[in-house]
Motif scaffolding. Structure first.
Motif, PDB file in Angstrom:
ATOM      1  N   THR A 118      -7.700 -74.323  38.330  1.00  0.00           N
ATOM      2  CA  THR A 118      -6.535 -73.443  38.467  1.00  0.00           C
ATOM      3  C   THR A 118      -6.014 -73.505  39.893  1.00  0.00           C
ATOM      4  O   THR A 118      -6.785 -73.695  40.838  1.00  0.00           O
ATOM      5  CB  THR A 118      -6.879 -71.980  38.131  1.00  0.00           C
ATOM      6  OG1 THR A 118      -7.959 -71.555  38.959  1.00  0.00           O
ATOM      7  CG2 THR A 118      -7.257 -71.815  36.672  1.00  0.00           C
ATOM      8  N   SER A 119      -4.714 -73.323  40.030  1.00  0.00           N
ATOM      9  CA  SER A 119      -4.081 -73.348  41.344  1.00  0.00           C
ATOM     10  C   SER A 119      -4.377 -72.065  42.101  1.00  0.00           C
ATOM     11  O   SER A 119      -4.291 -70.963  41.539  1.00  0.00           O
ATOM     12  CB  SER A 119      -2.568 -73.511  41.182  1.00  0.00           C
ATOM     13  OG  SER A 119      -1.941 -73.444  42.441  1.00  0.00           O
ATOM     14  N   ARG A 120      -4.684 -72.205  43.364  1.00  0.00           N
ATOM     15  CA  ARG A 120      -4.888 -71.037  44.214  1.00  0.00           C
ATOM     16  C   ARG A 120      -3.581 -70.242  44.342  1.00  0.00           C
ATOM     17  O   ARG A 120      -3.591 -69.024  44.425  1.00  0.00           O
ATOM     18  CB  ARG A 120      -5.361 -71.490  45.591  1.00  0.00           C
ATOM     19  CG  ARG A 120      -5.592 -70.369  46.557  1.00  0.00           C
ATOM     20  CD  ARG A 120      -5.978 -70.905  47.941  1.00  0.00           C
ATOM     21  NE  ARG A 120      -6.511 -69.829  48.720  1.00  0.00           N
ATOM     22  CZ  ARG A 120      -7.780 -69.691  49.073  1.00  0.00           C
ATOM     23  NH1 ARG A 120      -8.656 -70.591  48.728  1.00  0.00           N
ATOM     24  NH2 ARG A 120      -8.177 -68.662  49.779  1.00  0.00           N
ATOM     25  N   ALA A 121      -2.462 -70.938  44.345  1.00  0.00           N
ATOM     26  CA  ALA A 121      -1.156 -70.309  44.576  1.00  0.00           C
ATOM     27  C   ALA A 121      -0.767 -69.325  43.478  1.00  0.00           C
ATOM     28  O   ALA A 121      -0.334 -68.206  43.758  1.00  0.00           O
ATOM     29  CB  ALA A 121      -0.078 -71.372  44.724  1.00  0.00           C
ATOM     30  N   ARG A 146      -2.803 -73.826  35.467  1.00  0.00           N
ATOM     31  CA  ARG A 146      -3.822 -74.836  35.152  1.00  0.00           C
ATOM     32  C   ARG A 146      -3.532 -76.124  35.922  1.00  0.00           C
ATOM     33  O   ARG A 146      -2.383 -76.566  35.998  1.00  0.00           O
ATOM     34  CB  ARG A 146      -3.845 -75.137  33.660  1.00  0.00           C
ATOM     35  CG  ARG A 146      -4.223 -73.966  32.764  1.00  0.00           C
ATOM     36  CD  ARG A 146      -5.653 -73.511  32.905  1.00  0.00           C
ATOM     37  NE  ARG A 146      -6.599 -74.544  32.568  1.00  0.00           N
ATOM     38  CZ  ARG A 146      -7.918 -74.430  32.778  1.00  0.00           C
ATOM     39  NH1 ARG A 146      -8.416 -73.350  33.309  1.00  0.00           N
ATOM     40  NH2 ARG A 146      -8.730 -75.410  32.457  1.00  0.00           N
ATOM     41  N   VAL A 147      -4.567 -76.718  36.465  1.00  0.00           N
ATOM     42  CA  VAL A 147      -4.463 -77.955  37.235  1.00  0.00           C
ATOM     43  C   VAL A 147      -5.293 -79.019  36.529  1.00  0.00           C
ATOM     44  O   VAL A 147      -6.470 -78.795  36.224  1.00  0.00           O
ATOM     45  CB  VAL A 147      -4.975 -77.743  38.679  1.00  0.00           C
ATOM     46  CG1 VAL A 147      -5.060 -79.051  39.433  1.00  0.00           C
ATOM     47  CG2 VAL A 147      -4.098 -76.749  39.411  1.00  0.00           C
ATOM     48  N   SER A 148      -4.685 -80.169  36.262  1.00  0.00           N
ATOM     49  CA  SER A 148      -5.420 -81.252  35.611  1.00  0.00           C
ATOM     50  C   SER A 148      -5.996 -82.243  36.612  1.00  0.00           C
ATOM     51  O   SER A 148      -6.951 -82.961  36.307  1.00  0.00           O
ATOM     52  CB  SER A 148      -4.524 -81.993  34.611  1.00  0.00           C
ATOM     53  OG  SER A 148      -3.405 -82.549  35.272  1.00  0.00           O
ATOM     54  N   LYS A 200      -3.533 -82.034  49.858  1.00  0.00           N
ATOM     55  CA  LYS A 200      -3.782 -82.053  48.409  1.00  0.00           C
ATOM     56  C   LYS A 200      -2.464 -81.832  47.681  1.00  0.00           C
ATOM     57  O   LYS A 200      -1.701 -80.941  48.032  1.00  0.00           O
ATOM     58  CB  LYS A 200      -4.736 -80.924  47.979  1.00  0.00           C
ATOM     59  CG  LYS A 200      -6.149 -81.076  48.410  1.00  0.00           C
ATOM     60  CD  LYS A 200      -7.051 -80.051  47.756  1.00  0.00           C
ATOM     61  CE  LYS A 200      -6.537 -78.649  47.802  1.00  0.00           C
ATOM     62  NZ  LYS A 200      -7.425 -77.650  47.242  1.00  0.00           N
ATOM     63  N   THR A 201      -2.250 -82.632  46.646  1.00  0.00           N
ATOM     64  CA  THR A 201      -1.103 -82.441  45.775  1.00  0.00           C
ATOM     65  C   THR A 201      -1.630 -82.226  44.366  1.00  0.00           C
ATOM     66  O   THR A 201      -2.341 -83.080  43.823  1.00  0.00           O
ATOM     67  CB  THR A 201      -0.173 -83.685  45.805  1.00  0.00           C
ATOM     68  OG1 THR A 201       0.189 -83.941  47.152  1.00  0.00           O
ATOM     69  CG2 THR A 201       1.062 -83.440  44.968  1.00  0.00           C
ATOM     70  N   GLU A 202      -1.288 -81.080  43.771  1.00  0.00           N
ATOM     71  CA  GLU A 202      -1.780 -80.734  42.442  1.00  0.00           C
ATOM     72  C   GLU A 202      -0.925 -81.367  41.342  1.00  0.00           C
ATOM     73  O   GLU A 202       0.293 -81.455  41.461  1.00  0.00           O
ATOM     74  CB  GLU A 202      -1.758 -79.219  42.243  1.00  0.00           C
ATOM     75  CG  GLU A 202      -2.692 -78.467  43.138  1.00  0.00           C
ATOM     76  CD  GLU A 202      -2.584 -76.961  42.966  1.00  0.00           C
ATOM     77  OE1 GLU A 202      -1.591 -76.479  42.396  1.00  0.00           O
ATOM     78  OE2 GLU A 202      -3.498 -76.257  43.424  1.00  0.00           O
ATOM     79  N   THR A 203      -1.605 -81.771  40.283  1.00  0.00           N
ATOM     80  CA  THR A 203      -0.931 -82.146  39.027  1.00  0.00           C
ATOM     81  C   THR A 203      -1.234 -81.021  38.055  1.00  0.00           C
ATOM     82  O   THR A 203      -2.396 -80.761  37.735  1.00  0.00           O
ATOM     83  CB  THR A 203      -1.470 -83.480  38.483  1.00  0.00           C
ATOM     84  OG1 THR A 203      -1.281 -84.491  39.465  1.00  0.00           O
ATOM     85  CG2 THR A 203      -0.777 -83.849  37.197  1.00  0.00           C
ATOM     86  N   ARG A 204      -0.175 -80.342  37.622  1.00  0.00           N
ATOM     87  CA  ARG A 204      -0.375 -79.185  36.747  1.00  0.00           C
ATOM     88  C   ARG A 204      -0.263 -79.605  35.278  1.00  0.00           C
ATOM     89  O   ARG A 204       0.440 -80.550  34.946  1.00  0.00           O
ATOM     90  CB  ARG A 204       0.683 -78.126  37.045  1.00  0.00           C
ATOM     91  CG  ARG A 204       0.464 -77.534  38.435  1.00  0.00           C
ATOM     92  CD  ARG A 204       1.620 -76.660  38.843  1.00  0.00           C
ATOM     93  NE  ARG A 204       1.337 -76.044  40.116  1.00  0.00           N
ATOM     94  CZ  ARG A 204       1.343 -74.736  40.309  1.00  0.00           C
ATOM     95  NH1 ARG A 204       1.628 -73.902  39.331  1.00  0.00           N
ATOM     96  NH2 ARG A 204       1.071 -74.238  41.482  1.00  0.00           N
ATOM     97  N   GLU A 205      -0.989 -78.882  34.452  1.00  0.00           N
ATOM     98  CA  GLU A 205      -0.943 -79.136  33.007  1.00  0.00           C
ATOM     99  C   GLU A 205       0.367 -78.600  32.428  1.00  0.00           C
ATOM    100  O   GLU A 205       0.902 -77.610  32.921  1.00  0.00           O
ATOM    101  CB  GLU A 205      -2.138 -78.472  32.327  1.00  0.00           C
ATOM    102  CG  GLU A 205      -3.461 -79.117  32.700  1.00  0.00           C
ATOM    103  CD  GLU A 205      -4.641 -78.473  32.014  1.00  0.00           C
ATOM    104  OE1 GLU A 205      -4.452 -77.537  31.221  1.00  0.00           O
ATOM    105  OE2 GLU A 205      -5.757 -78.916  32.274  1.00  0.00           O
ATOM    106  N   GLY A 206       0.809 -79.234  31.353  1.00  0.00           N
ATOM    107  CA  GLY A 206       1.955 -78.722  30.638  1.00  0.00           C
ATOM    108  C   GLY A 206       3.201 -79.158  31.182  1.00  0.00           C
ATOM    109  O   GLY A 206       4.185 -79.356  31.420  1.00  0.00           O
TER     110      GLY A 206
END
Length: 121
Positions: free
Chosen positions: A33-36, A40-42, A115-121
């Motif tokens: 999960t994203s801190r922000a 959901r983070v994949s 870090k760059t997040e890839t989010r689900e959905g």
């Protein structure tokens, strides 16, 4: 970083028992999960600045009571549960070691790891 092997190497160094009363380890892992905002983070893509990390380790290792500061950040595409950042701080007393670990962790995260997040959905 193999934490057990790293600590064993530190313990084998001359002067360890004269200077170290505490070893603290940080093992940061990728959250799902994203801190922000809790989304959901994949995956995350991580780019560490290894030179900056090394400079920060040297800076904090020069503090009174600190014997060694080691850090290693993963690089590339990581998924939840993957190891992201290891930090080992060895020093004389808990007051010195705890404060140093907290500060060097915050500085590495702020100054030396992107870090760059890839989010689900």
């Amino acid at each position: 970083m193999d934490i057990t092997a790293t600590i064993a190497k530190l313990k084998a160094e001359p002067g360890f028992s004269d200077h170290v009363g505490m070893v603290l380890v940080h093992n940061g892992v990728v959250r799902a999960t994203s801190r922000a905002d809790g989304a959901r983070v994949s995956a995350v893509n991580v780019t560490p600045d290894r030179d900056r990390i090394a400079a920060l380790c040297r800076e904090y290792q020069a503090r009174p009571g600190i014997w060694r500061v080691l850090a290693e950040a993963a690089e590339g595409h990581l998924t939840p549960g993957d190891d992201l950042l290891f930090i080992v701080v060895a020093g004389d007393f808990r007051e010195n070691v705890k404060a140093t670990l907290a500060e060097v962790l915050d500085r590495i995260k702020a100054e030396a790891v992107v870090k760059t997040e890839t989010r689900e959905g």
